[in-house]
Design an enzyme around this catalytic site. Structure first.
Site, PDB file in Angstrom:
ATOM      1  N   LYS A   1       0.870  -1.184   0.000  1.00  0.00           N
ATOM      2  CA  LYS A   1       0.000   0.000   0.000  1.00  0.00           C
ATOM      3  C   LYS A   1       0.895   1.218   0.000  1.00  0.00           C
ATOM      4  O   LYS A   1       2.020   1.173   0.513  1.00  0.00           O
ATOM      5  CB  LYS A   1      -0.871   0.012   1.262  1.00  0.00           C
ATOM      6  CG  LYS A   1      -2.149   0.801   1.124  1.00  0.00           C
ATOM      7  CD  LYS A   1      -3.181   0.018   0.344  1.00  0.00           C
ATOM      8  CE  LYS A   1      -4.589   0.414   0.603  1.00  0.00           C
ATOM      9  NZ  LYS A   1      -5.531  -0.633   0.202  1.00  0.00           N
TER      10      LYS A   1
HETATM   11  N1  GLU Z   1      -7.506  -0.323  -3.041  1.00  0.00           N
HETATM   12  C1  GLU Z   1      -8.211  -1.542  -3.263  1.00  0.00           C
HETATM   13  C2  GLU Z   1      -8.154  -2.423  -2.022  1.00  0.00           C
HETATM   14  O1  GLU Z   1      -7.862  -1.959  -0.946  1.00  0.00           O
HETATM   15  C3  GLU Z   1      -7.761  -2.258  -4.526  1.00  0.00           C
HETATM   16  C4  GLU Z   1      -6.318  -2.639  -4.541  1.00  0.00           C
HETATM   17  C5  GLU Z   1      -5.847  -3.194  -5.891  1.00  0.00           C
HETATM   18  O2  GLU Z   1      -6.655  -3.353  -6.785  1.00  0.00           O
HETATM   19  O3  GLU Z   1      -4.653  -3.449  -5.985  1.00  0.00           O
HETATM   20  O4  GLU Z   1      -8.475  -3.576  -2.055  1.00  0.00           O
END
Ligand code: GLU
Length: 419
Positions: free
Chosen positions: A109
């Site tokens: 993240k």
């Molecule tokens: N931000 C989204 C999540 O927390 C999608 C992450 C992604 O597609 O890599 O699941």
């Protein structure tokens, strides 16, 4: 676990969830310790020339938790209160989410500490491009693939993809997911998280032998994710009785029309003064009587302060980390099931995986194919989690964690250490 006394918030919740799961499974101590740690935490400085000509320096991060099962994967968020601890929790959660869904990624993240509401479009573009450039050494199509998260969207991904491509010297659509369709995005990706939550509610209700028609649903945060949940559930006959944005919420026990809500929001920028509905705060919205409560805004919404006031029959986590550990315990004692985020909101990353696979093949699927695969995958996931929950007598979160952690631990064991 010596650091426990100094850690707080989302990160503490994430560690407790891992530790709780480890007690109901066979997880060697060394692998448990490895999983409590991170592969890499990168902090970058993001200088941006503002529209007034002055330079302002923002701080950005990319946190990579574990890549035993595949490249790191996870969103990029822009938020004024973003901290490394939040990102650690969210990155770890991505490892479990990908593992549980069976998509071949690890967890990451990232984000930039900023308030995007105070930045112009040009400033946001410059910030995104410079942040992408700064994290380039650690991302890559087979290394770490960013995606949208809080306050970022497909335009953000298009800028990231362009910056990465121009600096690499060739077009690289697979570097991010959640891109616009015309630069290699996947059909169905925009609504995938919301559709996944709606499908999870459908799966849960099937087991409870409850009809979707007339089901009373409260959604905290009627943004990209929450409004897609509302749209899909309305189509199946559910009654959306309360929704909110950061400016507050509205409630009508007889139900709210999704289309009218969207029209009102587009015109007014909030749900306040929506006709035939009572105004309500985001806090009291969580305490409304309903069949399903979907917290789809930010983390840490259901806490020990309000968990004993929740009147929903079931909580389905649309946001990442909306329930604290203490609240989880209170809800469990009160026999209110919580469908955890790593199961309920996995639709986004599942379709991100489909997008990445389509980019790799340079062959694109129709929306029906994307949604059918998503539906089948989430159905299997729900059945697996429910099965472990019943077999081991643990709640749905711990069951989901056991399944997810086991697969990552197995990957670490079979790979061994190198060098
Ligand atoms: N931000 C989204 C999540 O927390 C999608 C992450 C992604 O597609 O890599 O699941």
């Amino acid at each position: 676990m010596p650091e426990k006394s100094t850690i707080t918030g989302a990160w503490k919740t994430a560690l407790t969830q891992l530790d709780t799961a480890s007690k109901s499974m066979i997880l060697p101590d060394d692998i448990h310790q490895l999983l409590r740690n991170f592969d890499r935490i990168l902090t970058v400085s993001v200088p941006v020339q503002m529209d007034d000509g002055f330079l302002r320096v923002f701080t950005g991060f990319r946190v990579q938790h574990n890549a035993a099962r595949g490249p790191y994967k996870g969103g990029v968020r822009y938020h004024p209160e973003l901290t490394i601890d939040d990102l650690k929790a969210l990155a770890m959660e991505m490892t479990w989410k990908c593992s549980l869904a069976g998509v071949p990624f690890g967890g990451a993240k990232g984000g930039v500490v900023c308030n995007p509401k105070t930045l112009s479009g040009r400033e946001l573009e410059r910030l995104t491009r410079r942040y992408t450039y700064a994290i380039m050494p650690v991302i890559g199509v087979e290394k770490d693939i960013p995606a949208p998260d809080v306050n970022t969207n497909e335009q953000t991904m298009a800028w990231m993809m362009d910056t990465y491509s121009m600096n690499s010297g060739y077009c690289s659509p697979g570097i991010v997911t959640g891109k616009p369709i015309n630069v290699g995005g996947s059909l169905g990706r925009t609504d995938a998280t919301g559709l996944g939550i709606a499908l999870t509610i459908t799966n849960a209700m099937k087991h409870k032998k409850m009809n979707l028609k007339g089901l009373k649903v409260v959604i905290q945060g009627y943004g990209n994710v929450g409004s897609a949940v509302g749209k899909f559930l309305s189509e199946t006959g559910c009654r959306i009785i309360a929704v909110s944005s950061s400016k507050g919420g509205i409630y009508n026990p007889k139900g709210l029309s999704h289309d009218a809500l969207m029209k009102h929001y587009q015109e007014q920028g909030s749900f306040v003064h929506f006709h035939r509905a009572e105004s309500i705060t985001n806090e009291s919205l969580l305490e409304l009587p309903c069949d399903v409560l979907v917290p789809a805004a930010m983390g840490n919404q259901i806490t020990k302060q309000n968990a004993d006031k929740i009147k929903a029959k079931m909580v389905v986590e649309g946001a990442n980390g909306p329930t604290t550990t203490a609240a989880d315990q209170i809800l469990a004692e009160r026999k209110i099931p919580v469908v955890p985020d790593i199961l309920a909101n996995a639709g986004g990353v599942i379709v991100s995986y489909f997008e990445w696979a389509q980019d790799a093949q340079c062959y694109f699927w129709c929306e029906h194919e994307v949604n059918t695969r998503l539906k089948n995958l989430l159905y299997r996931s729900y059945e697996n989690v429910l099965g472990v929950s019943q077999e081991k007598g643990v709640n749905l979160r711990t069951a989901a964690m056991i399944l997810a952690v086991q697969k990552v631990a197995d990957a670490i064991s079979v790979r061994g250490l190198s060098p």
